[in-house]
Design a protein around this motif. Structure first.
Motif, PDB file in Angstrom:
ATOM      1  N   ALA A 133       0.817  -1.216   0.000  1.00  0.00           N
ATOM      2  CA  ALA A 133       0.000   0.000   0.000  1.00  0.00           C
ATOM      3  C   ALA A 133       0.850   1.266   0.000  1.00  0.00           C
ATOM      4  CB  ALA A 133      -0.933  -0.002   1.213  1.00  0.00           C
ATOM      5  N   GLU A 165      -7.977  -1.597  -3.139  1.00  0.00           N
ATOM      6  CA  GLU A 165      -7.497  -2.052  -1.839  1.00  0.00           C
ATOM      7  C   GLU A 165      -7.981  -3.474  -1.593  1.00  0.00           C
ATOM      8  OE1 GLU A 165      -7.678  -0.895   2.897  1.00  0.00           O
ATOM      9  OE2 GLU A 165      -8.618   0.417   1.427  1.00  0.00           O
ATOM     10  N   VAL A 166      -7.074  -4.349  -1.228  1.00  0.00           N
ATOM     11  CA  VAL A 166      -7.421  -5.734  -0.911  1.00  0.00           C
ATOM     12  C   VAL A 166      -7.686  -5.806   0.586  1.00  0.00           C
ATOM     13  CG1 VAL A 166      -6.616  -8.126  -0.899  1.00  0.00           C
ATOM     14  CG2 VAL A 166      -5.996  -6.613  -2.791  1.00  0.00           C
ATOM     15  N   THR A 167      -8.876  -6.267   0.932  1.00  0.00           N
ATOM     16  CA  THR A 167      -9.225  -6.415   2.346  1.00  0.00           C
ATOM     17  C   THR A 167      -9.593  -7.859   2.617  1.00  0.00           C
ATOM     18  OG1 THR A 167     -11.530  -5.854   1.920  1.00  0.00           O
ATOM     19  CG2 THR A 167     -10.068  -4.041   2.527  1.00  0.00           C
ATOM     20  N   ASP A 168      -9.465  -8.266   3.843  1.00  0.00           N
ATOM     21  CA  ASP A 168      -9.818  -9.613   4.281  1.00  0.00           C
ATOM     22  C   ASP A 168      -9.097 -10.682   3.461  1.00  0.00           C
ATOM     23  OD1 ASP A 168     -11.093 -11.314   6.057  1.00  0.00           O
ATOM     24  OD2 ASP A 168     -12.779 -11.642   4.708  1.00  0.00           O
ATOM     25  N   ALA A 169      -7.843 -10.407   3.123  1.00  0.00           N
ATOM     26  CA  ALA A 169      -7.047 -11.362   2.353  1.00  0.00           C
ATOM     27  C   ALA A 169      -6.506 -12.446   3.280  1.00  0.00           C
ATOM     28  CB  ALA A 169      -5.900 -10.640   1.668  1.00  0.00           C
ATOM     29  N   THR A 218      -3.805 -14.722   5.176  1.00  0.00           N
ATOM     30  CA  THR A 218      -2.479 -14.414   5.696  1.00  0.00           C
ATOM     31  C   THR A 218      -1.524 -15.534   5.334  1.00  0.00           C
ATOM     32  OG1 THR A 218      -2.996 -15.444   7.801  1.00  0.00           O
ATOM     33  CG2 THR A 218      -3.399 -13.081   7.629  1.00  0.00           C
TER      34      THR A 218
END
Length: 74
Positions: A23, A36-40, A42
């Motif tokens: 980012a 934006e990538v969210t809840d990717a 881990t």
């Protein structure tokens, strides 16, 4: 931005690919669409080294992480 990241951003800008970049690079990107990538998911990374004779590079890397390289050096 590293050379690799710069090349990736240029390829994306020319419509020749997609990329996932940190980012922190977003403000430097122009002419491309960012999402934006969210809840990717881990990931876990493992480091393995010899505790009896770690190399100078391994010792320096572990020191950066705050991990003693050899037993008893805590």
């Amino acid at each position: 931005m590293t050379t690799v990241d710069f090349v990736m951003a240029r390829l994306v800008g020319q419509g020749l690919g997609i990329a996932m970049l940190p980012a922190a690079y977003v403000p430097q990107l122009t002419g491309v669409t960012t999402i934006e990538v969210t809840d990717a998911p881990t990931r876990v990374e493992y480091a393995i080294w010899s505790r009896t004779s770690p190399t100078p590079a391994a010792t320096a890397f572990l020191a950066t992480l705050g991990i003693p390289a050899a037993p008893g050096s805590e």
